[in-house]
Write a protein that holds these residues in place. Structure first.
Motif, PDB file in Angstrom:
ATOM      1  N   LEU A  28       0.867  -1.185   0.000  1.00  0.00           N
ATOM      2  CA  LEU A  28       0.000   0.000   0.000  1.00  0.00           C
ATOM      3  C   LEU A  28       0.899   1.228   0.000  1.00  0.00           C
ATOM      4  CD1 LEU A  28      -2.858   1.314   0.283  1.00  0.00           C
ATOM      5  CD2 LEU A  28      -2.479   1.276   2.768  1.00  0.00           C
ATOM      6  N   LEU A  29       0.670   2.107  -0.973  1.00  0.00           N
ATOM      7  CA  LEU A  29       1.537   3.266  -1.155  1.00  0.00           C
ATOM      8  C   LEU A  29       0.791   4.562  -0.920  1.00  0.00           C
ATOM      9  CD1 LEU A  29       2.965   2.220  -4.636  1.00  0.00           C
ATOM     10  CD2 LEU A  29       3.983   1.745  -2.424  1.00  0.00           C
ATOM     11  N   LYS A  30       1.547   5.544  -0.409  1.00  0.00           N
ATOM     12  CA  LYS A  30       1.058   6.930  -0.396  1.00  0.00           C
ATOM     13  C   LYS A  30       1.712   7.581  -1.611  1.00  0.00           C
ATOM     14  CE  LYS A  30       2.235  11.125   2.168  1.00  0.00           C
ATOM     15  NZ  LYS A  30       1.459  11.997   1.337  1.00  0.00           N
ATOM     16  N   ILE A  31       0.898   8.060  -2.544  1.00  0.00           N
ATOM     17  CA  ILE A  31       1.444   8.718  -3.739  1.00  0.00           C
ATOM     18  C   ILE A  31       1.891  10.132  -3.358  1.00  0.00           C
ATOM     19  CG2 ILE A  31       0.888   9.586  -6.059  1.00  0.00           C
ATOM     20  CD1 ILE A  31       1.066   6.511  -5.929  1.00  0.00           C
ATOM     21  N   VAL A  32       3.094  10.488  -3.758  1.00  0.00           N
ATOM     22  CA  VAL A  32       3.632  11.811  -3.425  1.00  0.00           C
ATOM     23  C   VAL A  32       3.636  12.722  -4.650  1.00  0.00           C
ATOM     24  CG1 VAL A  32       5.607  13.084  -2.487  1.00  0.00           C
ATOM     25  CG2 VAL A  32       5.020  10.821  -1.569  1.00  0.00           C
ATOM     26  N   LYS A  33       4.099  12.207  -5.787  1.00  0.00           N
ATOM     27  CA  LYS A  33       4.142  13.006  -7.012  1.00  0.00           C
ATOM     28  C   LYS A  33       3.736  12.177  -8.218  1.00  0.00           C
ATOM     29  CE  LYS A  33       7.549  16.459  -5.785  1.00  0.00           C
ATOM     30  NZ  LYS A  33       7.378  17.777  -6.419  1.00  0.00           N
ATOM     31  N   VAL A  34       3.087  12.843  -9.154  1.00  0.00           N
ATOM     32  CA  VAL A  34       2.710  12.206 -10.420  1.00  0.00           C
ATOM     33  C   VAL A  34       3.212  13.106 -11.549  1.00  0.00           C
ATOM     34  CG1 VAL A  34       0.804  11.367 -11.855  1.00  0.00           C
ATOM     35  CG2 VAL A  34       0.612  11.260  -9.362  1.00  0.00           C
ATOM     36  N   GLY A  35       4.127  12.582 -12.371  1.00  0.00           N
ATOM     37  CA  GLY A  35       4.594  13.337 -13.534  1.00  0.00           C
ATOM     38  C   GLY A  35       3.578  13.199 -14.666  1.00  0.00           C
ATOM     39  N   ILE A  68       3.620  -2.979   3.848  1.00  0.00           N
ATOM     40  CA  ILE A  68       4.226  -3.983   2.960  1.00  0.00           C
ATOM     41  C   ILE A  68       4.593  -5.208   3.793  1.00  0.00           C
ATOM     42  CG2 ILE A  68       6.606  -3.095   3.223  1.00  0.00           C
ATOM     43  CD1 ILE A  68       6.953  -3.576   0.153  1.00  0.00           C
ATOM     44  N   ASP A  69       4.489  -6.394   3.204  1.00  0.00           N
ATOM     45  CA  ASP A  69       4.928  -7.599   3.897  1.00  0.00           C
ATOM     46  C   ASP A  69       6.437  -7.710   3.750  1.00  0.00           C
ATOM     47  OD1 ASP A  69       2.349  -8.351   4.604  1.00  0.00           O
ATOM     48  OD2 ASP A  69       2.025  -9.375   2.668  1.00  0.00           O
ATOM     49  N   GLU A  70       7.051  -8.556   4.596  1.00  0.00           N
ATOM     50  CA  GLU A  70       8.494  -8.781   4.489  1.00  0.00           C
ATOM     51  C   GLU A  70       8.789  -9.281   3.069  1.00  0.00           C
ATOM     52  OE1 GLU A  70      10.149 -10.796   7.950  1.00  0.00           O
ATOM     53  OE2 GLU A  70      11.870 -11.326   6.666  1.00  0.00           O
ATOM     54  N   ASN A  71       9.846  -8.742   2.446  1.00  0.00           N
ATOM     55  CA  ASN A  71      10.109  -9.072   1.041  1.00  0.00           C
ATOM     56  C   ASN A  71      11.602  -9.133   0.783  1.00  0.00           C
ATOM     57  OD1 ASN A  71      11.005  -6.223  -0.075  1.00  0.00           O
ATOM     58  ND2 ASN A  71       9.289  -5.886   1.318  1.00  0.00           N
ATOM     59  N   ASP A  72      11.995  -9.835  -0.306  1.00  0.00           N
ATOM     60  CA  ASP A  72      13.430 -10.021  -0.558  1.00  0.00           C
ATOM     61  C   ASP A  72      14.103  -8.772  -1.126  1.00  0.00           C
ATOM     62  OD1 ASP A  72      12.345 -10.105  -3.057  1.00  0.00           O
ATOM     63  OD2 ASP A  72      12.831 -12.214  -3.458  1.00  0.00           O
ATOM     64  N   LYS A  73      13.326  -7.696  -1.384  1.00  0.00           N
ATOM     65  CA  LYS A  73      13.938  -6.437  -1.824  1.00  0.00           C
ATOM     66  C   LYS A  73      14.327  -5.552  -0.635  1.00  0.00           C
ATOM     67  CE  LYS A  73      11.515  -6.218  -6.241  1.00  0.00           C
ATOM     68  NZ  LYS A  73      10.666  -5.419  -7.129  1.00  0.00           N
ATOM     69  N   GLY A  74      13.957  -5.989   0.570  1.00  0.00           N
ATOM     70  CA  GLY A  74      14.300  -5.216   1.764  1.00  0.00           C
ATOM     71  C   GLY A  74      13.549  -3.896   1.864  1.00  0.00           C
ATOM     72  N   ILE A  75      12.395  -3.814   1.206  1.00  0.00           N
ATOM     73  CA  ILE A  75      11.604  -2.575   1.250  1.00  0.00           C
ATOM     74  C   ILE A  75      10.716  -2.613   2.490  1.00  0.00           C
ATOM     75  CG2 ILE A  75       9.900  -1.150   0.043  1.00  0.00           C
ATOM     76  CD1 ILE A  75      10.871  -2.422  -2.586  1.00  0.00           C
TER      77      ILE A  75
END
Ligand SMILES: [Zn+2]
Ligand SMILES: [Zn+2]
Length: 337
Positions: A28-35, A68-75
């Protein structure tokens, strides 16, 4: 939460709905900017082929992770991320050949499915790249620059080569700067003196040529009569597309980045004598995105010169139409959420 929808051509609505709920494998993301890009302007004007309405636009996105769930990208929650907006099937022959950018079933967020012009948005973790060290403006320009990076990769540009880039809009300027940073000698071509001045004075592109009847001669002068070993079209304009071969060296490559809706015609002897390699370049891959992020990290890309307009999302509806006017001088407009 609030969102903006392109209801029908020429009409945006600011609406309210409940926040999205996250499915397995999504963040789930908070959108900050849209080009805003050419596709969005065409969608608004109603001349984007195969476009259906209503549609939430927005595919050049900067976001922060809310969940976000635990993920292999470390995000983790709080990270800033780049979103790769191209959703490929993973099964077709293009996907199996490492070319998901031209997947047979390709869906682009904000074009074929709803995009990021909303306060919160759910996206598959597979499409995210962590970029906490970049600014939100930098994150939101990764996608348009990746288009240029992909085109340079298609052409396998070498340092010291002479390149011509036709069109000094956001895609053309991106190609020019990325090629210049990789050591190529770049020549910018455009029909607009204002755009050429911008490329030279603000973007530091030394050689600019007005696309008129004297252009071929000027490019010959700048390349000691060899012409450009690679020519890129970033206009999508039929007339420009059909003229590119004139600027290309014998044995050169012609790379089509901009998309025209028309048939193109070439004089066969003219393309045959030069043993022309014709390359189309569509979208970009995850690797192109990563390479652009590296360039932005190096601080060499003039992000502040690329992002010409910034506006709050609540005011966007009133000014969007004015961005269609070339006099507005928009290279890249950002909508802030
Ligand atoms: Zn775009
Ligand atoms: Zn596919």
């Amino acid at each position: 939460m609030k969102y903006i929808v392109c209801q029908t051509p020429g009409s945006f609505l600011l609406k309210e709905k409940s926040p999205p709920s996250r499915k397995k494998g999504e963040a789930l993301l908070k959108i900050v900017k849209v080009g805003i890009c050419g596709t969005d302007l065409h969608a608004f004007s109603g001349n984007q082929a195969f476009f259906t309405y209503p549609r939430i636009l927005g595919h050049e996105l900067s976001a922060e992770i809310l969940e976000i769930d635990e993920n292999d990208k470390g995000i983790i929650a709080g990270d800033k991320v780049v979103i790769m907006p191209y959703v490929s099937c993973g099964k077709c022959i293009a996907c199996r050949s490492g070319k998901p950018n031209c997947c047979q079933e390709l869906k682009v967020l904000g074009i074929h499915t709803d995009g990021g012009m909303q306060e919160q948005f759910c996206v598959s973790v597979d499409l995210l790249i962590k970029a906490t060290d970049l600014s939100h403006d930098e994150i939101a320009i990764v996608e348009p620059l990746a288009i240029g990076m992909h085109a340079l990769g298609r052409a396998q540009i070498q340092p010291g080569e002479n390149l011509v880039v036709m069109g000094c809009g956001p895609i053309g300027l991106g190609i020019l700067k990325l090629a210049q940073l990789s050591g190529a000698n770049v020549i910018a071509l455009d029909i607009s003196k204002d755009r050429l001045r911008y490329a030279k004075e603000v973007f530091g592109i030394k050689h600019t040529v007005l696309a008129d009847s004297g252009a071929r001669e000027k490019i010959a002068e700048l390349t000691t009569n060899n012409m450009a070993t690679a020519v890129f079209d970033a206009t999508g304009n039929k007339k420009a597309l059909e003229s590119g071969i004139d600027y290309m060296a014998h044995g050169g490559r012609y790379i089509l980045v901009g998309l025209s809706k028309e048939s193109l015609s070439f004089h066969h002897p003219a393309i045959h004598a030069k043993e022309t390699t014709l390359l189309c370049s569509r979208n970009a891959t995850m690797e192109d995105f990563r390479q652009v992020i590296q360039v932005l990290r190096s601080g060499q890309f003039p992000t502040a010169a690329f992002v010409t307009h910034n506006i709050d999302f609540t005011s966007m509806i009133n000014v969007f139409e004015s961005w269609l006017d070339p006099k507005a001088g928009v290279i890249k407009a950002m909508v802030n959420f």
